[in-house]
Design a protein around this motif. Structure first.
Motif, mmCIF file in Angstrom:
data_model
loop_
_atom_site.group_PDB
_atom_site.id
_atom_site.type_symbol
_atom_site.label_atom_id
_atom_site.label_comp_id
_atom_site.label_asym_id
_atom_site.label_seq_id
_atom_site.Cartn_x
_atom_site.Cartn_y
_atom_site.Cartn_z
ATOM 1 N N MET A 144 0.835 -1.214 0.000
ATOM 2 C CA MET A 144 0.000 0.000 0.000
ATOM 3 C C MET A 144 0.857 1.246 0.000
ATOM 4 N N VAL A 145 1.908 1.259 0.797
ATOM 5 C CA VAL A 145 2.814 2.408 0.846
ATOM 6 C C VAL A 145 3.396 2.665 -0.536
ATOM 7 N N LYS A 146 3.813 1.598 -1.189
ATOM 8 C CA LYS A 146 4.423 1.738 -2.516
ATOM 9 C C LYS A 146 3.389 2.167 -3.556
ATOM 10 N N GLU A 147 2.272 1.474 -3.612
ATOM 11 C CA GLU A 147 1.264 1.730 -4.643
ATOM 12 C C GLU A 147 0.574 3.074 -4.468
ATOM 13 N N LEU A 148 0.360 3.497 -3.238
ATOM 14 C CA LEU A 148 -0.336 4.760 -2.985
ATOM 15 C C LEU A 148 0.627 5.919 -2.782
ATOM 16 N N ASN A 149 1.932 5.624 -2.948
ATOM 17 C CA ASN A 149 2.975 6.638 -2.810
ATOM 18 C C ASN A 149 2.867 7.366 -1.467
ATOM 19 N N LEU A 150 2.857 6.592 -0.418
ATOM 20 C CA LEU A 150 2.713 7.134 0.927
ATOM 21 C C LEU A 150 4.054 7.407 1.602
ATOM 22 N N THR A 151 5.129 7.258 0.878
ATOM 23 C CA THR A 151 6.463 7.433 1.447
ATOM 24 C C THR A 151 6.631 8.825 2.049
#
Length: 64
Positions: free
Chosen positions: A45-52
């Motif tokens: 989810m962090v990667k796909e939703l660009n939550l970095t």
């Protein structure tokens, strides 16, 4: 027309393994796999939703 592609993530695979373990050998090993599946799902989810960026801001607030 777009064809359907089935791509399994690490979380999907771990979830399958956990379900099989739950049926075969019990709760302890299965719960460890469920935990790992949840970890992988969060990473995806962090990667796909660009939550970095959001996570970096949160880390800075926690360190203060």
């Amino acid at each position: 027309m777009m064809s359907s592609i089935n791509i399994l993530s690490a979380a999907d695979l771990l979830l399958r393994e956990a379900n099989e373990l739950l049926e075969r050998s019990g709760v302890v090993q299965a719960s460890e796999k469920y935990y790992k599946a949840a970890e992988e799902a969060v990473k995806l989810m962090v990667k796909e939703l660009n939550l970095t960026e959001i996570l970096e801001k949160l880390k800075k607030k926690i360190e203060v």
